[in-house]
Scaffold this motif. Structure first.
Motif, mmCIF file in Angstrom:
data_model
loop_
_atom_site.group_PDB
_atom_site.id
_atom_site.type_symbol
_atom_site.label_atom_id
_atom_site.label_comp_id
_atom_site.label_asym_id
_atom_site.label_seq_id
_atom_site.Cartn_x
_atom_site.Cartn_y
_atom_site.Cartn_z
ATOM 1 N N THR A 1 12.221 -8.655 -107.972
ATOM 2 C CA THR A 1 11.457 -9.742 -107.084
ATOM 3 C C THR A 1 10.757 -11.228 -108.603
ATOM 4 O O THR A 1 11.226 -12.509 -108.317
ATOM 5 N N VAL A 2 10.698 -10.454 -109.573
ATOM 6 C CA VAL A 2 10.971 -10.905 -110.722
ATOM 7 C C VAL A 2 12.099 -11.929 -111.440
ATOM 8 O O VAL A 2 11.671 -12.461 -111.551
ATOM 9 N N LEU A 3 13.446 -11.279 -111.353
ATOM 10 C CA LEU A 3 14.438 -10.980 -111.112
ATOM 11 C C LEU A 3 14.563 -12.530 -110.741
ATOM 12 O O LEU A 3 15.239 -13.950 -111.289
ATOM 13 N N LEU A 4 14.929 -12.486 -109.074
ATOM 14 C CA LEU A 4 15.097 -13.837 -108.526
ATOM 15 C C LEU A 4 14.363 -14.482 -108.838
ATOM 16 O O LEU A 4 14.467 -15.993 -108.727
ATOM 17 N N ALA A 5 12.995 -14.426 -109.057
ATOM 18 C CA ALA A 5 11.702 -15.944 -108.873
ATOM 19 C C ALA A 5 12.206 -16.894 -110.381
ATOM 20 O O ALA A 5 11.520 -17.766 -110.474
ATOM 21 N N THR A 6 12.785 -15.997 -111.922
ATOM 22 C CA THR A 6 13.010 -16.497 -112.568
ATOM 23 C C THR A 6 14.357 -17.039 -112.655
ATOM 24 O O THR A 6 14.976 -17.648 -113.501
ATOM 25 N N SER A 7 15.029 -17.080 -111.396
ATOM 26 C CA SER A 7 16.144 -17.534 -111.461
ATOM 27 C C SER A 7 16.299 -19.333 -111.786
ATOM 28 O O SER A 7 15.190 -19.966 -111.875
ATOM 29 N N THR A 8 17.350 -19.488 -112.471
ATOM 30 C CA THR A 8 17.005 -21.139 -113.370
ATOM 31 C C THR A 8 17.559 -22.213 -112.068
ATOM 32 O O THR A 8 17.857 -23.294 -111.990
ATOM 33 N N ASP A 9 18.183 -21.879 -110.979
ATOM 34 C CA ASP A 9 18.472 -22.902 -110.014
ATOM 35 C C ASP A 9 18.056 -23.187 -109.499
ATOM 36 O O ASP A 9 16.674 -22.722 -108.895
ATOM 37 N N GLY A 10 17.570 -24.937 -109.803
ATOM 38 C CA GLY A 10 17.177 -25.893 -108.576
ATOM 39 C C GLY A 10 16.472 -26.204 -109.351
ATOM 40 O O GLY A 10 15.366 -27.542 -109.083
ATOM 41 N N ILE B 1 15.543 -10.120 -120.112
ATOM 42 C CA ILE B 1 14.248 -9.602 -119.760
ATOM 43 C C ILE B 1 14.091 -8.781 -118.456
ATOM 44 O O ILE B 1 13.946 -7.586 -117.990
ATOM 45 N N ALA B 2 13.928 -9.652 -117.672
ATOM 46 C CA ALA B 2 13.773 -8.432 -115.566
ATOM 47 C C ALA B 2 15.037 -8.076 -115.822
ATOM 48 O O ALA B 2 15.304 -7.281 -114.327
ATOM 49 N N ALA B 3 16.078 -8.834 -116.322
ATOM 50 C CA ALA B 3 17.007 -7.809 -115.751
ATOM 51 C C ALA B 3 17.734 -6.074 -115.870
ATOM 52 O O ALA B 3 17.683 -5.192 -115.982
ATOM 53 N N VAL B 4 17.105 -6.232 -117.580
ATOM 54 C CA VAL B 4 16.988 -5.364 -118.259
ATOM 55 C C VAL B 4 16.151 -4.368 -117.504
ATOM 56 O O VAL B 4 16.546 -3.004 -117.001
ATOM 57 N N LEU B 5 14.413 -4.785 -117.115
ATOM 58 C CA LEU B 5 13.592 -4.428 -116.893
ATOM 59 C C LEU B 5 13.479 -3.564 -115.016
ATOM 60 O O LEU B 5 13.495 -2.427 -114.352
ATOM 61 N N LEU B 6 15.109 -4.542 -114.330
ATOM 62 C CA LEU B 6 15.623 -3.560 -112.976
ATOM 63 C C LEU B 6 16.514 -3.267 -113.207
ATOM 64 O O LEU B 6 15.971 -1.481 -112.641
ATOM 65 N N ILE B 7 17.634 -2.561 -113.899
ATOM 66 C CA ILE B 7 18.198 -1.530 -114.443
ATOM 67 C C ILE B 7 17.309 -0.454 -114.683
ATOM 68 O O ILE B 7 17.113 0.741 -114.256
ATOM 69 N N GLY B 8 16.151 -0.137 -115.683
ATOM 70 C CA GLY B 8 15.817 0.739 -116.581
ATOM 71 C C GLY B 8 14.827 1.268 -114.287
ATOM 72 O O GLY B 8 14.512 2.329 -114.846
ATOM 73 N N SER B 9 13.829 -0.129 -113.886
ATOM 74 C CA SER B 9 13.221 1.102 -112.818
ATOM 75 C C SER B 9 14.494 1.273 -111.662
ATOM 76 O O SER B 9 14.056 2.315 -110.955
ATOM 77 N N ILE B 10 15.459 0.567 -111.769
ATOM 78 C CA ILE B 10 16.301 1.696 -111.143
ATOM 79 C C ILE B 10 16.742 3.326 -111.198
ATOM 80 O O ILE B 10 16.357 3.704 -110.343
ATOM 81 N N TYR B 11 17.191 2.953 -112.587
ATOM 82 C CA TYR B 11 17.784 4.177 -112.848
ATOM 83 C C TYR B 11 16.164 5.355 -113.037
ATOM 84 O O TYR B 11 16.619 6.727 -113.013
ATOM 85 N N MET B 12 15.256 4.844 -113.663
ATOM 86 C CA MET B 12 14.338 5.805 -113.308
ATOM 87 C C MET B 12 13.843 6.192 -112.285
ATOM 88 O O MET B 12 13.356 6.889 -111.946
ATOM 89 N N SER B 13 13.583 5.222 -111.211
ATOM 90 C CA SER B 13 13.214 5.753 -109.799
ATOM 91 C C SER B 13 14.267 6.781 -109.293
ATOM 92 O O SER B 13 13.641 7.581 -108.115
ATOM 93 N N ALA C 1 4.197 -8.297 -108.537
ATOM 94 C CA ALA C 1 5.284 -9.552 -109.133
ATOM 95 C C ALA C 1 5.207 -10.243 -109.333
ATOM 96 O O ALA C 1 4.894 -11.232 -109.703
ATOM 97 N N ARG C 2 4.183 -11.205 -108.171
ATOM 98 C CA ARG C 2 3.089 -12.532 -108.314
ATOM 99 C C ARG C 2 2.564 -12.351 -109.973
ATOM 100 O O ARG C 2 2.231 -13.448 -110.072
ATOM 101 N N ALA C 3 2.191 -10.875 -109.304
ATOM 102 C CA ALA C 3 1.227 -11.104 -111.116
ATOM 103 C C ALA C 3 1.869 -10.547 -112.397
ATOM 104 O O ALA C 3 1.068 -11.679 -113.224
ATOM 105 N N TRP C 4 2.608 -10.050 -111.708
ATOM 106 C CA TRP C 4 3.781 -10.326 -113.204
ATOM 107 C C TRP C 4 4.399 -11.778 -113.563
ATOM 108 O O TRP C 4 4.152 -12.617 -114.930
ATOM 109 N N PHE C 5 4.940 -12.683 -112.466
ATOM 110 C CA PHE C 5 5.275 -13.875 -113.276
ATOM 111 C C PHE C 5 3.662 -15.093 -113.519
ATOM 112 O O PHE C 5 4.084 -16.122 -114.470
#
Length: 446
Positions: free
Chosen positions: A36-45, A62-74, A133-137
């Motif tokens: 959600t953070v990765l999508l919310a920080t997209s610069t489109d629009g 950074i958000a993309a790296v965090l997503l990859i890491g979270s999927i791997y760990m999960s 994600a909202r709190a993170w944003f």
């Protein structure tokens, strides 16, 4: 028949599948928040100024790296937890194979158990991840990484990712596939004595992962600081994959390294060492998430403490906050998974604990045995995690500062050791105390 097997297993091994659901819940929460953070920080629009600021701060990368890491760990943690739950019912699976159940019926039963534990957890984790994600944003806005005028955009795209990570990985069909194909007599023998050898592919793949991590670390030491920093995450992942595959071979030798010391601490310590050496697969399931906590946490934090020590600056406030936020999220998730796995193991050993009480062991001796087992697992995780962190940091620090050794404040080192020990002691001790509240002979009969 598969439905009946699944329902019976869920009733008979309730702690194991509650543990699987807890692991899947936290996995889905972390993945949902990262996605959600990765999508919310997209610069489109967004206006040009906001796009430039977000891109300049590297928020998307950074958000993309965090997503990859979270999927791997999960994936690692959920598969490990579900694998432990399946292993604890090998005796029942062997018995139903002996009375005529087919391999595909066993696999279907395991898949249904996984779905019952993981689907509700994935849905709840998706919702919780959205709130996180909202709190993170908001934190990124507060620390200047995102302009104040950029709105938080919620997306349902994280839901299929959560379901994929938790449901697909937790089905653990690979955990039951080999066992379901064994002859019934061999399955009963292995269920009683445990499987002592690693699989034909597991050990070679683990060695390849470790060798690849070492080779990549040596290669990165010849690159510039930026390229070394980009490749460090892959080094860390390869090391952790190797540890996950070779886990049973890492726990047992640790117990063999301390026989002289163990003799000085009495019979409980010696019994704990025998337990760890005789059941390395059981205890290695808790080792993997603990190694993730120590290795990942020390790597990320030591980068900033070393930079602060050598140059007087660890980076911008926003970048340091975001890095620490992601590290705390991963470390907390892996720590919960480790505690969850240790608690599952302790609850499933309630009959063994009761037998010790029946043959005359005192309550204090049983608690001491459990504590020593926790110390062995924690010590192994601290040793391996520290070595992984040093090997990962070496090329980055060598190219950036001319020395491969990190600067780690004593408070960080002491806190890591104390936190790991406390986690394992509580996760092991609380279930054992709970089991000893009941009459030992009643537990044995049950």
């Amino acid at each position: 028949m598969s439905n009946g097997l699944a329902r019976a297993a869920l009733r008979a091994h309730r702690p194991a599948f509650v543990g699987t659901a807890v692991a899947a819940l936290f996995a889905a929460t972390v993945v949902s928040a990262s996605m959600t953070v990765l999508l919310a920080t997209s610069t489109d629009g967004l206006p040009a100024g906001a796009r430039h600021r977000i891109t300049e701060n590297g928020v998307g990368d950074i958000a993309a790296v965090l997503l990859i890491g979270s999927i791997y760990m999960s994936i690692f943690v959920v598969v490990s937890t579900m694998g432990t739950a399946v292993t604890q019912q090998h005796r029942e699976l062997a018995l139903v194979r002996a009375i005529g159940a087919r391999p595909r019926q066993v696999r279907r039963a395991v898949a249904r158990q996984a779905l019952a534990a993981s689907v509700p957890a994935a849905l709840a984790g998706f919702a919780a991840g959205g709130l996180l994600a909202r709190a993170w944003f908001s934190g990124m806005v507060t620390h200047g990484l995102i302009p104040p005028g950029v709105p938080f955009r919620f997306s349902w795209a994280a839901l299929p990712v959560c379901l994929g990570v938790t449901v697909v990985t937790s089905t653990a069909l690979l955990s039951s596939l080999r066992f379901s194909l064994l002859r019934p007599a061999r399955a009963l023998s292995e269920a009683a004595a445990g499987r002592r050898r690693l699989g034909l592919l597991r050990a070679p793949l683990g060695l390849v992962a470790v060798a690849g991590a070492c080779s990549l670390s040596a290669l990165l030491s010849r690159q510039d600081a930026e390229e070394a920093g980009q490749g460090a995450f892959l080094v860390l992942i390869l090391f952790c994959v190797g540890v996950g595959l070779l886990g049973p071979r890492l726990v047992g030798p640790t117990a063999r390294l301390v026989p002289a010391l163990v003799g000085r601490f009495g019979a409980s310590a010696r019994l704990a060492m025998l337990n760890v050496r005789s059941q390395p697969r059981r205890f290695s399931a808790a080792l993997v998430p603990l190694v993730l906590v120590v290795g990942f946490g020390l790597t990320k934090v030591a980068l900033h403490t070393t930079a602060q020590h050598r140059t007087g600056s660890a980076g911008s406030t926003g970048e340091v906050w975001l890095d620490y936020m992601g590290t705390a999220l991963y470390a907390g998730f892996a720590a919960i998974a480790a505690a969850n796995t240790l608690a599952m193991i302790s609850f499933e050993r309630r009959r063994d604990v009761a037998l010790l009480r029946v043959v005359g062991a005192q309550r204090g001796q049983v608690r001491s045995m459990a504590a020593w087992e926790a110390v062995v697992v924690a010590g192994t995780a601290l040793l391996i995690g520290t070595l992984i962190a040093l090997a990962t940091l070496a090329p980055i620090l060598d190219t950036a500062f001319g020395s491969p050794l990190p600067y780690v404040p004593w408070t960080l080192a002491a806190g890591t050791v104390a936190g790991t020990l406390l986690l394992t002691l509580l996760a092991t001790g609380v279930p054992v105390r709970s089991v000893m509240r009941h009459r030992a002979i009643t537990v044995v009969r049950t």
